[in-house]
Design a protein around this motif. Structure first.
Motif, PDB file in Angstrom:
ATOM      1  N   SER A   1      38.245  12.245  50.248  1.00 27.42           N
ATOM      2  CA  SER A   1      37.855  13.342  49.370  1.00 27.42           C
ATOM      3  C   SER A   1      38.619  14.597  49.773  1.00 27.42           C
TER       4      SER A   1
ATOM      5  N   SER B   1      38.498  12.751  44.567  1.00 24.43           N
ATOM      6  CA  SER B   1      38.046  11.607  45.360  1.00 24.43           C
ATOM      7  C   SER B   1      38.865  10.375  45.009  1.00 24.43           C
TER       8      SER B   1
ATOM      9  N   GLY C   1      45.270   3.341  49.148  1.00 29.13           N
ATOM     10  CA  GLY C   1      44.071   2.633  48.704  1.00 29.13           C
ATOM     11  C   GLY C   1      44.396   1.278  48.109  1.00 29.13           C
TER      12      GLY C   1
ATOM     13  N   ARG D   1      38.762   6.372  45.957  1.00 33.22           N
ATOM     14  CA  ARG D   1      37.923   5.350  46.604  1.00 33.22           C
ATOM     15  C   ARG D   1      38.499   3.952  46.383  1.00 33.22           C
ATOM     16  N   ASP D   2      38.651   3.202  47.476  1.00 30.26           N
ATOM     17  CA  ASP D   2      39.136   1.827  47.366  1.00 30.26           C
ATOM     18  C   ASP D   2      38.010   0.855  47.703  1.00 30.26           C
ATOM     19  N   GLU D   3      38.278  -0.434  47.501  1.00 36.46           N
ATOM     20  CA  GLU D   3      37.310  -1.489  47.800  1.00 36.46           C
ATOM     21  C   GLU D   3      37.842  -2.397  48.904  1.00 36.46           C
TER      22      GLU D   3
ATOM     23  N   THR E   1      34.107   5.788  55.387  1.00 34.56           N
ATOM     24  CA  THR E   1      34.563   4.402  55.366  1.00 34.56           C
ATOM     25  C   THR E   1      33.461   3.452  55.784  1.00 34.56           C
TER      26      THR E   1
ATOM     27  N   THR F   1      36.782   2.565  51.472  1.00 35.62           N
ATOM     28  CA  THR F   1      37.030   3.888  52.061  1.00 35.62           C
ATOM     29  C   THR F   1      37.211   4.912  50.947  1.00 35.62           C
ATOM     30  N   THR F   2      36.677   6.110  51.180  1.00 33.40           N
ATOM     31  CA  THR F   2      36.824   7.202  50.222  1.00 33.40           C
ATOM     32  C   THR F   2      37.472   8.394  50.909  1.00 33.40           C
TER      33      THR F   2
END
Length: 291
Positions: free
Chosen positions: A276, A218, A194, A220-222, A268, A273-274
């Motif tokens: 889980s 979870s 990530g 999660r990235d940006e 995504t 994108t996450t």
């Protein structure tokens, strides 16, 4: 309003009978229309269920294909990994010895480069061998949040060194049976993927929560998201979009998740994108086994 004249009782009776027939036909038409609408609705529900089943079958087929690839790679790694690592260790030792010789000091940068590449090759072999390890996992019941709290300073340091941020948002979750070393490796791989996917000032968010009978981790990235053409290749050994990637990090995550009876979902888009990881509740797992 339509008026009618009747010249006999027979005409009146005929008219009444026709009117009854007309009312009956209208009722039949309404009933048929209701049946048609109900059947249409039932068919739509059935088609939706079939589509969901087909989609699940596709996902299961992909998972089976991944497991088959893991099995092949495991057999290959077990047979070749150690045989390749041994000569590399010997070569590295001789390079270090030659590196310290005064008459070869001018070539120090070359020796450094060769040793660095050997270390990289050794790292790839280590990841390769980790997929082949058949040793049983050492499960202990604990709270996933505790493990993540211990890892959080390391993840923050990784993010800070790249000009990025990392946030941990623990939820109220149940304890579960995990192998701490394997889950640590899984979290590190997902978190570093990530971080690599984001530009500076990006924020990586790690949280935990309950979703029905699942305990969810979870990450999660940006980043800019994953291309559609690459989604189906996720978890395929040696597939990578990184310039210096080995393509073994995600396969290792899928392998660890499989050992824990967990599923990995990916969502995504252009905003990020996450990943889980969905762990089944241990008490429910015990109930299913007893039944």
């Amino acid at each position: 309003m339509i008026s009618a004249k009747f010249y006999s009782v027979e005409d009146w009776e005929y008219f009444v009978n026709m009117r009854r027939e007309l009312i009956k036909l209208k009722d039949d038409r309404l009933n048929l229309q209701a049946v048609l609408e109900r059947k249409t609705k039932e068919l739509k529900i059935e088609f939706k269920k079939r589509a969901e089943i087909e989609q699940k079958l596709v996902v299961l087929e992909q998972e089976v294909a991944k497991l088959e690839r893991f099995n092949v790679i495991g057999q290959l790694a077990a047979g070749l990994g150690h045989e390749v690592r041994n000569p590399l260790t010997t070569i590295r030792g001789f390079l270090q010895m030659l590196q310290n010789k005064e008459d070869l000091h001018t070539y120090k940068s070359y020796f450094d480069l060769m040793i660095e590449e050997l270390d990289r090759a050794n790292l790839i072999i280590s990841d390769f061998l980790s997929l082949a390890k058949n040793k049983p996992s050492e499960f202990t019941r604990q709270c996933l949040n505790k493990l993540l709290e211990n890892l959080y300073p390391l993840l923050q340091a990784d993010a800070y060194s790249q000009g990025k941020k990392c946030v941990f948002e623990p939820g109220d979750i149940a304890e579960l049976d995990i192998d701490p070393n394997e889950i640590t490796q899984l979290v590190l791989n997902l978190a570093r993927n990530g971080l690599d996917a984001m530009r500076e000032d990006g924020c990586l968010t790690i949280n935990t929560f309950m979703d029905g009978r699942y305990i969810v981790l979870s990450v999660r990235d940006e980043g800019k998201g994953i291309d559609t053409k690459n989604l189906l290749k996720l978890g395929t050994p040696f597939f990578t979009t990184k310039e210096n990637g080995t393509g073994l990090g995600l396969p290792m995550c899928y392998s660890i998740a499989d050992k824990h009876n967990a599923l990995i979902d990916v969502k995504t888009g252009p905003d990020g994108t996450t990943f889980s990881v969905r762990f089944p509740h241990p008490d429910l797992m015990t109930m299913e086994i007893s039944q």
